[in-house]
Structures are given as structure tokens and as C-alpha cells.
Design an enzyme around this catalytic site. Structure first.
Site, PDB file in Angstrom:
ATOM      1  CD  GLU A  80       8.986  56.755 -24.138  1.00 37.91           C
ATOM      2  OE1 GLU A  80       7.948  56.162 -24.455  1.00 37.91           O
ATOM      3  OE2 GLU A  80       9.302  57.872 -24.595  1.00 37.91           O
ATOM      4  CG  ASP A  81      13.978  54.572 -22.434  1.00 39.18           C
ATOM      5  OD1 ASP A  81      13.425  55.481 -23.063  1.00 39.18           O
ATOM      6  OD2 ASP A  81      14.292  54.658 -21.231  1.00 39.18           O
TER       7      ASP A  81
END
Ligand code: MN
Length: 731
Positions: A80-81
Site C-alpha cells: 500500500e505505502d
């Protein structure tokens, strides 16, 4: 305190304790990988981001989950990051870890906040349905727990929204999965931000009474310990104040202040065996006065979330009531860590391969549904994968049986919506009304005041009983004439199939007797019931078959009997079975005549029809509503009009024509053609012409097998944007 080294050390000692023998080199590698990927990122408090995955992995290890889950937790924010990819994680840490990370990422991206309380249940279900592996849910709960623990660094608005979501989704999930300890902590932190005054009130009360409480708990604890030691029951006993949120809830529910509140104290006695539990119970009831009606045996009937203990409430020497929970160590582990504890147990026995819901499901199925408050039913549904969750355009969640279509959705909204449905959009794109819906789809139902209502083939398309029932209701109410026609056709076909003469059904004695057997007042009513699907033709015929056969036998043996065909001459119902169908049409009173279909109204099976005896061309078949039949009641013409009917359903295809009135736009012709080809309709003619005022009319001539197919294709054509109206052609 908030340093990488501190948290890494914490994780290492937790793993050593809960996962002895785990491959720590792999953990070190994952820590290094995640640390490197997150190196540019900081937590809200300024500490390095890696602290978060380290803390989440520690919670996961404490739960007793396996190495893959710990690795998954360490990497849970990487996709996600950061620029990490599924493939890279799979290559380095294996397929399972990559799938866990992917699963957590999916949940992170989905939005589970909703303001509607009624929607919470569905949100929770969707959460579960989206996670194929129970470990994904557990990692996500651990993730939320750490975020809650560090909530003080968030903005006040974020604090409230996150805490709301925690109360609505995560705490109930933890409860269902039996993870009491985590559930309590989530609830207490959430309460602190959602009801700060009440939280502070309870906390300062507890602080002020701390000494008193502790003294009280020590006295009770000593009393219990002395007694159990004296009878040689090996045990651990301790007292505690119930968690803040449960005190808060009790105050609210009972509308009482803390002073007045019943049982805020809970004592726990943990022993080695189940017989010891019941022994301890006896001693407790001997030591203190029992509060009637408060004893619960969750050992013999566990809660659906697997919780087991004996509960009883007693009154101590000072007149203060308190609850005692008695359990074994194994029950204690389950009470604290729920599903995860069972997980651990399974792994330990070497049966750890069932890493999916199947296993949890069976576990839960073996539990009795003892408490209406509990959720075993809904949890089972989550596990069965037999539901699909979709949204209305306004974001309301609708749950439908798996495989449902826009038709099911429309009827789930309202029967009025279903009945006026002309098409549907899924995720903003026009789709067919028989498309299969997927989790998370946004469905918009296109309706029209001029919609002709559901078509019969919808009954075969829809998946939900709700839609089926509502469609049948509509047919029952709105379409009596059509039902009678349909029902009669299938009834007669079934009679023929069984070799039974139709003429008998109108015999003066036998007819009413058969009707009675069928529980109808008139044949029309019976046909109508078959027509709307309340009764099948097979069933109806089956019910009267014996009576008819008996009557036939009697007739044969009775030499005096006039042949029924002769006796019924002049009766329009008579002798039907003897008539021959020509082009799928039976003309009453005329056998084997030439049949043609009128060009003006192109009737198809299912249409109400009437025949006209032409000069030299046999009988011409018109729709009963064709303008050219208007003169049929005039004395001069009347004799030339004859009653006709469709012979059966499976005749050869019929030509028919539809005229579509449209707002002129490019590509419309193509849209019409696409609908026709994608539905495998043989199109014989398709042309358009412009009308004044920016409108145009398309004429489509095509083949259908009956009026149902015609209506189905008409509905699909009407779903094309800019198509305003449709009517049956008048060539
Ligand atoms: Mn996270």
C-alpha cells in the site's frame, strides 16, 4: 522509548516465547526489507515508520499465529505505502505471505466507514467476505489495535472517525472471533475519544476508589485461595475491575451511577480440569451468598464464539456483589485469543493445513446457538461464500444470494422498482439485467413509468426467492388474462402428453368433480394459477389423472354412452384434442385449414389471437388487439371471425416487428444491433428513419419463439439510452 531497537527487541522476545523454533533469520530479513521500504516514512509522532509493522507483528505473535502471519504483519503496509510488489514479496517470502499482505492491502483500501447503523452488520460481513484467509482479518485487527494505541498523535477529527469505525467494525469482529482481550482494549481506547467526559468520569472514580477496591479484591481473593488450598485444588485466582467500556455500557443500560452499579468486580479462578471447575463452583457457592438467576454454564453450552467458563454472581461479606468466572487454562487461552488460540492449538497437533474459513466454519457449526445476541448465523453466512454485497448509488449495502442479478437487486430495493425496471447500470455502465453481480458492485436500476412489468423469463434469471415471489405476485395480479392463456396452454399440453382427452374436463359431472379435486372454483382460476406459477401443469394433471382414467374405463364399459365428441357438438371446448394444428395454430371447428399470419400485427405465441376466414387464402391470424379486427362484431363480418388458439409452446419461430422511438444520436443503430446479436436473436430487418424534432424511429423485424422472448428482448432494447418508447409493428 519509541525506537527501532526497542520494538525489534520486543518482537524478538515475543517470537521466542510464542513461536519457539521459528526461523528468526526470515523474520530478520522481513524486518530489514520493510525497514528499507519504509525508510522515507515517519509515524505521526515523528518516529520511524518501521515501528508500526514491528508492533503489529508483535501483537500477531502474541495471538499465537504462525510465522507466515508474523511475516505478513511485518510487510502489511509495504504494497500500500511503498514500491514493493506482490511478485517481489512472493519471490522473497513465498506465496502465502504475499497473499496475506495482498489481503490486508485490499481491506486497507476498502472503505468501511458508514454512518448508517443498520449497515454495520453488512459492513462486517463484507469485511469477512473480502478476506479469504482468517489470518488476514487477524493481522488487520492487530494493525488497528496498534493504531488505536497510538491514537493520541492523530487529529481530533481522525480520532473520532477511526474510533467510530473501531466500535462498529473491529471490536464486534474481535468479539465474534472470541478475542476478548483485544476487544476490550479496542473498546476502552475508542470510548476515551468518543465519550471523553464519561471515560474520564469512570477513570477518576476508579482511581479514587483504587485502594478500597484493591483491599476488597484482596480479601475475596484470599478467602477463595484459602478454601481451594485447603481442599487441594490447584488453581490461580485473581480479581479485577471490569473494563471501562463494559462499566460505561452498564451505566447507560441501567441508567445508574457508578455507585449504584451492580458487579463491576470480576474474579477469575483458573484450574487444570473441567471437573475442578464444577468443584470450585461448589466452594464459591458455599463461601458466599448466591445471587439467584445469575449462574451460567458456558462449559456445557459454549458461546458461539467458542467462549467457555462458568459464571456466577455472589455477594461478599461487605454486601458487595461480584462475578466469578471459573475456567480451565485452555478455556482461558480461548477466551483471551479466540480463533487465534484455536489456530495455535491446531498447529500444535500437526493439523495446521486448513488455513481457511472452512475450518473456522466447522468449528463454529459445532457450537450451539445459545444466545440470540450472538452471531453464529451471520458468521456462518460469511464463511459460506453464498452472499454477494453490492451498493446502491447512494452507498447503501444490499446483500443478495451469490449469483444474483440486477433483477434481484431491483426487487430487493422495492417491488415497485423491480416492476418498472427497464435496464440496469453496474459500476456506471449499462449492463444486461441478467448479469451476475460481484462483491462491491454499484448498481443503478433504470426504471420507466411505461415499463410493461417483469417478463416471465425473469423467473428463471433471478436468484433470490424475494424477487421470484414478487414477480409471481405481479403476474398473479396484473396479468390474469395472459395467465389464463399461458396456464391453459401448458395444462392442455400436459394433458396431451399424458394421453388424456381434454373433452372429459367439461363433462357435466366429471368436470366439477375434477375442479374440486384441484381446489378451484373455475377452470379459468386453475389456468391462471398455472399461468403465474402458483401450480405446475404437471402437478395439476397428476392430481386428476386417476379420476379421468377411471371415468374413461366406465365410459368404455358403458355401451349406452354417447361418444363425448358427438354429444358436445356446438360446444367450443369440444373435441379439441382431435383438432390438428397448422403452423402452430388450432382453429376451432375447422380442421386442417390453411393458416397465415396477418402482416399488420405479426402475432407470436402467447398473444391473444383471433382468425379471419379469407376468400381463398384460408384463415388469417390477427392479434386480438389489432385495429383490423375492430369490425368483428358487425353482423355482416361476424361469421367470418373464428376462435383460434396456439397449439403449443415449442413451435417454430415467428416473425415480429418492433418500432423503437428514439432521440437521434450516433451509434444508436449499432446499440440496437448489439443487443440483438448478443441475445442471439435472428434479425431480418433493421432500419431507421429520422423524424422531425431530433427524433428517429427504428424498425426491427426479427424472429422470436413466443411473447415472453419478445418481451425480454423489448426490455433489453428499452434499456438502451435514448430509446424512448417501443411498440409492436404495424407493417
Ligand atoms: Mn498498518
Amino acid at each position: 522509548m519509541e525506537t527501532f531497537e526497542f520494538h525489534y527487541g520486543q518482537l524478538q522476545s515475543t517470537v521466542a516465547k510464542h513461536l519457539p523454533g521459528a526461523d528468526t533469520a526470515l523474520i530478520d530479513q522481513a524486518v530489514e526489507y520493510a525497514r528499507n521500504k519504509h525508510k522515507e516514512q515517519k509515524r505521526k509522532d515523528g518516529s520511524p515508520y518501521i515501528i508500526h509493522p514491528l508492533a503489529v507483528a508483535k501483537v500477531v505473535a502474541e495471538m499465537g499465529l504462525d510465522l507466515d502471519a508474523v511475516l505478513g504483519a511485518l510487510l502489511h503496509d509495504c504494497i500500500e505505502d511503498t514500491d514493493a510488489s506482490h511478485e517481489e514479496i512472493e519471490r522473497l517470502f513465498g506465496q502465502t505471505v504475499a497473499e496475506l499482505v495482498e489481503g490486508v492491502t485490499k481491506l486497507t483500501r476498502a472503505n468501511f466507514s458508514s454512518t448508517e447503523q443498520a449497515q454495520m452488520e453488512n459492513l462486517r460481513k463484507m469485511f469477512m467476505a473480502m478476506s479469504k484467509d482468517i489470518r488476514v482479518v487477524l493481522i488487520k485487527i492487530a494493525d488497528r489495535l496498534h493504531n488505536m494505541r497510538t491514537m493520541q498523535y492523530q487529529t481530533p477529527a481522525k480520532q473520532v472517525s477511526k474510533c467510530r469505525e473501531t466500535m462498529d467494525i473491529y471490536a464486534p469482529l474481535a468479539h465474534r472471533l472470541g478475542m476478548q482481550k483485544i476487544k476490550w482494549e479496542l473498546e476502552d481506547i475508542a470510548l476515551r475519544y468518543l465519550e471523553p467526559e464519561e471515560y474520564d468520569g469512570i477513570m477518576s472514580y476508579l482511581r479514587a476508589h483504587k485502594e478500597q477496591d484493591e483491599a476488597f479484591m484482596h480479601t475475596i481473593q484470599d478467602t477463595i485461595a484459602q478454601r481451594l488450598d485447603s481442599v487441594d485444588i490447584h488453581h490461580t485466582a485473581y480479581g479485577r475491575i471490569k473494563h471501562v467500556y463494559s462499566i460505561f455500557r452498564k451505566m447507560r443500560a441501567q441508567d445508574k451511577s457508578l455507585d449504584e452499579l451492580y458487579d463491576v468486580y470480576a474474579f477469575r479462578v483458573i484450574v487444570d480440569t473441567i471437573p475442578d471447575c464444577y468443584n470450585v463452583l461448589g466452594h464459591i457457592h458455599d463461601l458466599f451468598n448466591l445471587v439467584p438467576g445469575r449462574f451460567k454454564d458456558y462449559i456445557s453450552t459454549p458461546k458461539p464464539n467458542m467462549y467457555q467458563s462458568l459464571h456466577t454472581t455472589v455477594i461478599g461479606t461487605q454486601g458487595i456483589p461480584f462475578e466469578v468466572q471459573i475456567r480451565t487454562w485452555e478455556m482461558h487461552e480461548v477466551a483471551e485469543y479466540g480463533v487465534a488460540a484455536h489456530w495455535k492449538y491446531k498447529q500444535g497437533t500437526g493439523e495446521g493445513n486448513e488455513k481457511d474459513f472452512e475450518w473456522v466454519r466447522r468449528l463454529l457449526e459445532s457450537q450451539q446457538d445459545t444466545d440470540a445476541e450472538d452471531y453464529v448465523q451471520s458468521l456462518k453466512i460469511d464463511m459460506f461464500d453464498d452472499e454477494v454485497f453490492v451498493f446502491t448509488p447512494k452507498g447503501r449495502i444490499v446483500s443478495l444470494p451469490a449469483g444474483s442479478t440486477p433483477i434481484d437487486f431491483a426487487y430487493a430495493i422495492h417491488s415497485g422498482v423491480g416492476n418498472s425496471m427497464i435496464g440496469a447500470k453496474v459500476n456506471n455502465r449499462i449492463t444486461t439485467i441478467d448479469a451476475t453481480l460481484k462483491n462491491g458492485d454499484i448498481i443503478e436500476v433504470l426504471t420507466s413509468k411505461n415499463a410493461k412489468g417483469p417478463s416471465r423469463d425473469w423467473l428463471n434469471i433471478c436468484k433470490s426467492n424475494q424477487a421470484r415471489t414478487k414477480i409471481k405476485q405481479w403476474f398473479k395480479k396484473e396479468k390474469r388474462e395472459e395467465n389464463v392463456l399461458h396456464g391453459r396452454a401448458s395444462f392442455e399440453a400436459e394433458m396431451r402428453r399424458m394421453g388424456l382427452p381434454l373433452s372429459l374436463t367439461i363433462e357435466p359431472e366429471l368436470g366439477p368433480q375434477l375442479l374440486k379435486k384441484l381446489s378451484f372454483d373455475t377452470w379459468e382460476d386453475m389456468y391462471a394459477a398455472i399461468g403465474y406459477g402458483g401450480l405446475t401443469a404437471v402437478k395439476a394433471v397428476g392430481r386428476i389423472r386417476d379420476d379421468i382414467n377411471r371415468a374413461l374405463k366406465n365410459q368404455q364399459s358403458d355401451k349406452q354412452m354417447t361418444p363425448s365428441v358427438l354429444r358436445n357438438v356446438g360446444d367450443p371446448e369440444a373435441g379439441k384434442a382431435n383438432r390438428h394444428a397448422v403452423n402452430g395454430i388450432i382453429v376451432e371447428d375447422i380442421d386442417s385449414c390453411m393458416i397465415k399470419f396477418a402482416k399488420c400485427c405479426t402475432p407470436v405465441p402467447g398473444d391473444g389471437i383471433i382468425g379471419f376466414i379469407t376468400k381463398g387464402f384460408g384463415v388469417s391470424i390477427h392479434r386480438i388487439d389489432c385495429p383490423n379486427t375492430a369490425n368483428r362484431h358487425e353482423p355482416i363480418q361476424a361469421a367470418r371471425w373464428v376462435n383460434v388458439r396456439w397449439a403449443n409452446q415449442d413451435s417454430q419461430p415467428f416473425d415480429t416487428t418492433l418500432e423503437l422511438e428514439c432521440v437521434t444520436r450516433d451509434g444508436l443503430l449499432l446499440d440496437v444491433a448489439t443487443i440483438m446479436t448478443s441475445n442471439r436473436i435472428r434479425t431480418k430487418e433493421l432500419n431507421g428513419k429520422d423524424l422531425p424534432g431530433g427524433k428517429s424511429v427504428f424498425t426491427v423485424r426479427f424472429e422470436v419463439k413466443d411473447v415472453d422472448e419478445l418481451e425480454s428482448i423489448r426490455n433489453k432494447l428499452m434499456a438502451i439510452p435514448d430509446v424512448i418508447s417501443s411498440r409492436r409493428g404495424q407493417n
